[in-house]
Each structure stands twice: as C-alpha cells, then as structure tokens.
Motif scaffolding. Structure first.
Motif, PDB file in Angstrom:
ATOM      1  N   CYS A  45       4.307   5.705   3.496  1.00  0.00           N
ATOM      2  CA  CYS A  45       3.998   4.284   3.507  1.00  0.00           C
ATOM      3  C   CYS A  45       5.250   3.503   3.916  1.00  0.00           C
ATOM      4  O   CYS A  45       6.291   3.606   3.278  1.00  0.00           O
ATOM      5  N   CYS A  48       6.373   0.667   1.289  1.00  0.00           N
ATOM      6  CA  CYS A  48       7.070   1.252   0.141  1.00  0.00           C
ATOM      7  C   CYS A  48       8.457   1.719   0.558  1.00  0.00           C
ATOM      8  O   CYS A  48       9.426   1.534  -0.181  1.00  0.00           O
ATOM      9  N   SER A  55       5.717   6.627  -0.994  1.00  0.00           N
ATOM     10  CA  SER A  55       4.287   6.807  -1.224  1.00  0.00           C
ATOM     11  C   SER A  55       3.691   7.449   0.009  1.00  0.00           C
ATOM     12  O   SER A  55       4.118   7.161   1.126  1.00  0.00           O
ATOM     13  N   CYS A  83       0.236   3.014   2.214  1.00  0.00           N
ATOM     14  CA  CYS A  83      -0.552   3.529   1.107  1.00  0.00           C
ATOM     15  C   CYS A  83      -1.653   2.509   0.829  1.00  0.00           C
ATOM     16  O   CYS A  83      -1.617   1.397   1.348  1.00  0.00           O
ATOM     17  N   CYS A  86      -0.448  -0.985  -0.662  1.00  0.00           N
ATOM     18  CA  CYS A  86       0.230  -1.868   0.288  1.00  0.00           C
ATOM     19  C   CYS A  86      -0.740  -2.380   1.341  1.00  0.00           C
ATOM     20  O   CYS A  86      -0.632  -3.516   1.802  1.00  0.00           O
TER      21      CYS A  86
HETATM   22 ZN    ZN Z   1       2.989   1.448  -0.116  1.00  0.00          ZN
END
Ligand code: ZN
Ligand code: ZN
Length: 111
Positions: A45, A48, A55, A83, A86
C-alpha cells in the motif's frame, strides 16, 4: 490505448456500466495494468508506505478517476496500489467533495 478501447470506456461510463471497464483484459488480464501496478508497487500500500507502515495492497486506485479521465484508465502512471482502508479513505474524501456539488445541483432544480 487505442481509440476503439477509449470509445468503449466512454460509452460504458456514460451508460453507468463502469464495471465493464474493469472487466477489460487490458485492465484485469494476466498482463493487464492492474497486475503491472501491483508488481511495480511490490504489492505494498503506497499510502501506508508514506507513513512508514507496511500494508499489503489489495486494490488498485485511479488517481484521476475514470469518469473524468477515461483516457488515463489504462495508464500505469495514473494508478496506485492501496490497502482497503486507504482506498476507502481516498474515496470518502472524493465523495464528500462530490456530493456537495450534487446537493447544490438538486436544490437549483427543485427551487
Ligand atoms: Zn494503506
Ligand atoms: Zn479507487
């Protein structure tokens, strides 16, 4: 992308059948943009990662969305792996801006 594909994307979007765009082989096929993006971002991700967290990316998000930028739908520079959390955050933010506009429009129509 070729003009024929772009025309299809535009038509589907106009008809409210955006899900069909995501069924295109150029998007979800083995060598489609979706998999290319995941490979590029190493299934991580990206939001993140910016916060120093890790993630696993499960979704591929369009930075400039399909509705307004259909010609960028299959552009690797226009997608980012996220992810679920998000991804929802990004859409919440977009939708809040969007729904305000819709409300305004409704009011104009009604009054
Ligand atoms: Zn994320
Ligand atoms: Zn998205």
């Amino acid at each position: 992308m070729d003009n024929k594909t772009l025309q299809k994307l535009i038509n589907w979007t106009r008809e409210g059948k955006t899900y069909r765009c995501y069924q295109l082989n150029q998007w979800r096929g083995k060598n489609g943009i979706r998999n290319q993006a995941l490979a590029r971002d190493r299934y991580e991700c990206q939001d993140c990662a910016k916060l120093g967290k890790y993630s696993k990316a499960v979704e591929v998000h369009h930075i400039k969305e399909l509705k307004t930028h259909p010609h960028l739908f299959l552009n690797l520079d226009n997608v980012v792996c996220l992810c679920k959390e998000c991804h929802n955050k990004r859409h919440d933010r977009d939708q809040r801006g969007g729904s305000k506009k819709i409300k305004k429009f409704e009011n104009i129509e009604r009054w």
